[in-house]
Write a protein that holds these residues in place. Structure first.
Motif, PDB file in Angstrom:
ATOM      1  N   LYS A  91      45.297  41.831  37.259  1.00  0.00           N
ATOM      2  CA  LYS A  91      45.774  41.235  38.513  1.00  0.00           C
ATOM      3  C   LYS A  91      44.664  41.174  39.550  1.00  0.00           C
ATOM      4  N   LYS A  92      43.866  42.227  39.634  1.00  0.00           N
ATOM      5  CA  LYS A  92      42.770  42.281  40.604  1.00  0.00           C
ATOM      6  C   LYS A  92      41.764  41.167  40.344  1.00  0.00           C
ATOM      7  N   ILE A  93      41.437  40.955  39.081  1.00  0.00           N
ATOM      8  CA  ILE A  93      40.465  39.919  38.726  1.00  0.00           C
ATOM      9  C   ILE A  93      41.062  38.535  38.949  1.00  0.00           C
TER      10      ILE A  93
ATOM     11  N   ARG B  53      30.311  34.722  37.355  1.00  0.00           N
ATOM     12  CA  ARG B  53      30.569  35.976  36.629  1.00  0.00           C
ATOM     13  C   ARG B  53      32.045  36.375  36.660  1.00  0.00           C
ATOM     14  N   PRO B  54      32.735  36.297  37.814  1.00  0.00           N
ATOM     15  CA  PRO B  54      34.158  36.674  37.809  1.00  0.00           C
ATOM     16  C   PRO B  54      34.993  35.826  36.851  1.00  0.00           C
TER      17      PRO B  54
ATOM     18  N   GLY C  78      24.007  50.779  39.829  1.00  0.00           N
ATOM     19  CA  GLY C  78      23.141  49.903  40.601  1.00  0.00           C
ATOM     20  C   GLY C  78      23.445  48.425  40.425  1.00  0.00           C
ATOM     21  N   VAL C  79      24.143  48.076  39.324  1.00  0.00           N
ATOM     22  CA  VAL C  79      24.435  46.656  39.095  1.00  0.00           C
ATOM     23  C   VAL C  79      25.463  46.136  40.094  1.00  0.00           C
TER      24      VAL C  79
ATOM     25  N   LEU D 136      34.798  46.523  35.214  1.00  0.00           N
ATOM     26  CA  LEU D 136      34.563  45.074  35.294  1.00  0.00           C
ATOM     27  C   LEU D 136      35.377  44.431  36.411  1.00  0.00           C
ATOM     28  N   ALA D 137      36.544  44.993  36.695  1.00  0.00           N
ATOM     29  CA  ALA D 137      37.326  44.503  37.824  1.00  0.00           C
ATOM     30  C   ALA D 137      36.548  44.711  39.122  1.00  0.00           C
ATOM     31  N   ARG D 138      35.924  45.848  39.221  1.00  0.00           N
ATOM     32  CA  ARG D 138      35.084  46.145  40.390  1.00  0.00           C
ATOM     33  C   ARG D 138      33.869  45.228  40.423  1.00  0.00           C
TER      34      ARG D 138
END
Length: 229
Positions: free
Chosen positions: A203-205, A166-167, A44-45, A151-153
């Motif tokens: 890489k995603k982040i 946050r990112p 849910g977060v 966390l990447a998501r």
């Protein structure tokens, strides 16, 4: 002893072993169900409104871990204490999942990496191998790597929810995590493959942070964070 008598004895050993595995399987199924409930709660977060409810969701998740501890106590009784690694494969996957969930809760609460000792305490098991049913180091590391993917998501969904700071914090955390894993000489093939996936999470982040920078939103996030302090 005749050949038939020998095989009768062997069958008795096999039957006893199968009974142990069946008892373990039942408890593991219960653990998997509890893990699914915790995961559903924490998912849910990732929704826009979920960011405001993080403390409440973490509190509820910790209540579920009370059930996990009870189930772990039951699991410990299902096999001889000195045969942990003989039956380890039965609970390895769900234990790694529970490590991830515990690590995710701790990160959401404090944005820190949970220690192996703290995870063991949350799950109601030991950190030291010598003390019985314990949290294997490789299971702990596998759970932490799953946290990195989650966390990447979360970094991507934070931007969608308008949370631009946050990112940046996730990026710092994941880079520190990556540096930590680089210190390890991983021999386990499965764990090594999981670790290879960490670079894609990094890489995603980085792409999320870069996008924020291009749009000038990283400055807004920095100012906002400074105001909060």
């Amino acid at each position: 002893m005749s050949v038939s008598d020998m095989f009768i004895v062997l069958q008795g050993v096999l039957t006893a072993d199968q009974d142990i595995r069946e008892e373990i399987r039942k408890v593991v199924q219960a653990l998997e169900q509890t893990a699914r409930e915790i995961l559903t709660l924490l998912q849910g977060v990732h929704q826009g409104a979920g960011f405001q409810d993080i403390p409440k969701k973490c509190q509820k998740a910790r209540e579920h871990f009370g059930t996990v501890r009870t189930q772990m106590e039951s699991l410990k009784t299902k096999f001889p204490a000195d045969q942990y690694y003989r039956f380890h494969e039965h609970w390895r996957f769900v234990l790694q999942r529970l490590v991830f969930l515990a690590a995710f809760v701790v990160y959401l609460e404090s944005e820190t990496l949970v220690t192996r000792e703290a995870v063991a305490e949350i799950l109601g098991i030991e950190a030291d191998r010598e003390r019985g049913f314990h949290l294997d180091i490789e299971d702990y590391l596998s759970g932490v790597l799953t946290l990195a993917s989650e966390l990447a998501r979360l970094a991507v969904n934070s931007v969608t929810a308008g949370d631009y700071s946050r990112p940046l914090r996730i990026s710092t955390f994941i880079n520190e995590l990556d540096s930590g894993f680089r210190l390890l000489n991983l021999k386990n093939d499965s764990l090594r493959k999981r670790y290879d996936g960490l670079k894609y999470d990094v890489k995603k982040i980085e792409e999320v942070v870069y996008d924020l920078s291009i749009r000038g939103l990283n400055k807004e996030a920095t100012v906002s964070a400074g105001g909060e302090e």
